[in-house]
Enzyme design. Structure first.
Site, PDB file in Angstrom:
ATOM      1  N   CYS A  75       9.860   1.131 -12.171  1.00  0.00           N
ATOM      2  CA  CYS A  75       8.480   0.664 -12.296  1.00  0.00           C
ATOM      3  C   CYS A  75       8.251   0.222 -13.739  1.00  0.00           C
ATOM      4  CB  CYS A  75       7.527   1.809 -11.934  1.00  0.00           C
ATOM      5  SG  CYS A  75       5.786   1.413 -12.183  1.00  0.00           S
ATOM      6  N   CYS A 189       7.520  -6.745 -12.301  1.00  0.00           N
ATOM      7  CA  CYS A 189       6.986  -5.684 -11.445  1.00  0.00           C
ATOM      8  C   CYS A 189       7.963  -5.584 -10.292  1.00  0.00           C
ATOM      9  CB  CYS A 189       5.595  -6.034 -10.937  1.00  0.00           C
ATOM     10  SG  CYS A 189       4.989  -4.885  -9.673  1.00  0.00           S
TER      11      CYS A 189
HETATM   12  N1  DGL Z   1       6.080  -1.497  -9.135  1.00  0.00           N
HETATM   13  C1  DGL Z   1       5.320  -1.333 -10.312  1.00  0.00           C
HETATM   14  C2  DGL Z   1       5.905  -2.090 -11.497  1.00  0.00           C
HETATM   15  O1  DGL Z   1       7.096  -2.378 -11.540  1.00  0.00           O
HETATM   16  C3  DGL Z   1       3.827  -1.387 -10.336  1.00  0.00           C
HETATM   17  C4  DGL Z   1       2.943  -1.622  -9.184  1.00  0.00           C
HETATM   18  C5  DGL Z   1       1.602  -0.926  -9.381  1.00  0.00           C
HETATM   19  O2  DGL Z   1       1.573   0.284  -9.117  1.00  0.00           O
HETATM   20  O3  DGL Z   1       0.617  -1.550  -9.836  1.00  0.00           O
HETATM   21  O4  DGL Z   1       5.228  -2.371 -12.435  1.00  0.00           O
END
Ligand code: DGL
Length: 271
Positions: A75, A189
């Protein structure tokens, strides 16, 4: 490192599956726990102090529960904020996911690169520092997309992707300047590669989307080594911090990634 390590892959939701699948392909013998902090999704809207506290506490609980050999923070929104703090607090190895600005700027020919992330990731000092250190003279446009991560989650739950939302969210990535056009977009993301078909269909001109998942898997292999030739297949389970049981459509998507929901996934200590 043990022959068949336990690897914890963590995200706010299901975006980290795009990273998990690359690591699982490289170390099919490992025991994986995929942990989704769905009780707190989306991370993009959290303030920095609250999110920092949340992630440190949830990761602490997961480490206590599963005793992994390695933790992958799949993330960007969390990694760009708390990776250093996690390494200070816990003695096990962490691999983070941060915007792939260096490789993007290295391959861009037009020198116009965009970084598409959550609003939080593109606002982070960490991201700005990456651009200062690795921008290689490229003009880097930061684009925060609020609706794409929830859209990717809905897609995995069987809902159709609205192409208009995708087109609106990515439009600011496409810049024309002095006869040049953006040619490289960093998917900053981990949810966004889940929408790759829709992203490809919505782009006004051809660009290369940079997904860091393979590079993260290589980093994991650097740390724990490659799979042994005679290794038996491992396993993979998913942990939702909400404890909610997945719908039939989501269970199917998870099974496509090789994951089984854990019957005891609710853990009030993590909420
Ligand atoms: N998957 C997450 C990232 O790589 C974030 C998504 C979220 O929770 O807003 O930033």
């Amino acid at each position: 490192m043990t022959q068949s390590p336990t690897i914890l892959v963590f995200d706010s939701g299901l975006g980290g599956l795009t990273v998990y699948r690359e690591i699982a392909a490289a170390r099919p013998d490992a025991s994986f726990v995929y942990a989704a902090d769905d009780a707190a999704f989306p991370y993009g809207g959290w303030t920095e102090p609250a999110l920092s506290e949340r992630v440190v506490s949830v990761i602490g609980g997961l480490i206590g529960q599963y005793e992994p050999d390695l933790v992958v923070i799949a993330c960007n929104t969390a990694s760009t904020l708390v990776l250093a703090e996690l390494r200070r607090r816990f003695s096990i190895a962490f691999v983070g996911t941060v915007p792939a600005i260096k490789p993007a700027c290295a391959v861009s020919r037009s020198r116009l690169v965009s970084v598409l992330g959550t609003e939080a990731t593109v606002a982070r000092e960490y991201t700005r520092t990456l651009i200062r250190d690795y921008g290689e003279g490229c003009a880097v446009t930061l684009v925060g997309a609020r609706r794409l991560a929830p859209l990717a989650e809905a897609h995995l739950r069987g809902q159709p992707v609205d192409p208009r939302i995708v087109a609106e969210e990515i439009a600011p990535c496409f810049v024309e300047h002095r006869g040049q056009r953006t040619d490289t977009i960093v998917l900053a993301c981990t949810h966004f590669p889940l929408l790759l078909d829709a992203l490809g269909a919505a782009r006004p001109w051809p660009v290369t989307f940079i997904d860091p998942a393979e590079a993260i898997a290589r980093r994991v292999i650097d740390l724990i080594g490659p799979v042994a030739p005679d290794a038996a297949p491992g396993g993979a389970q998913i942990h939702f911090t909400s404890g909610a049981a997945p719908s039939a459509a989501l269970a199917q998507s998870l099974a496509d990634f090789g994951l089984q929901p854990m019957p005891e996934s609710a853990d009030s200590a993590l909420l």
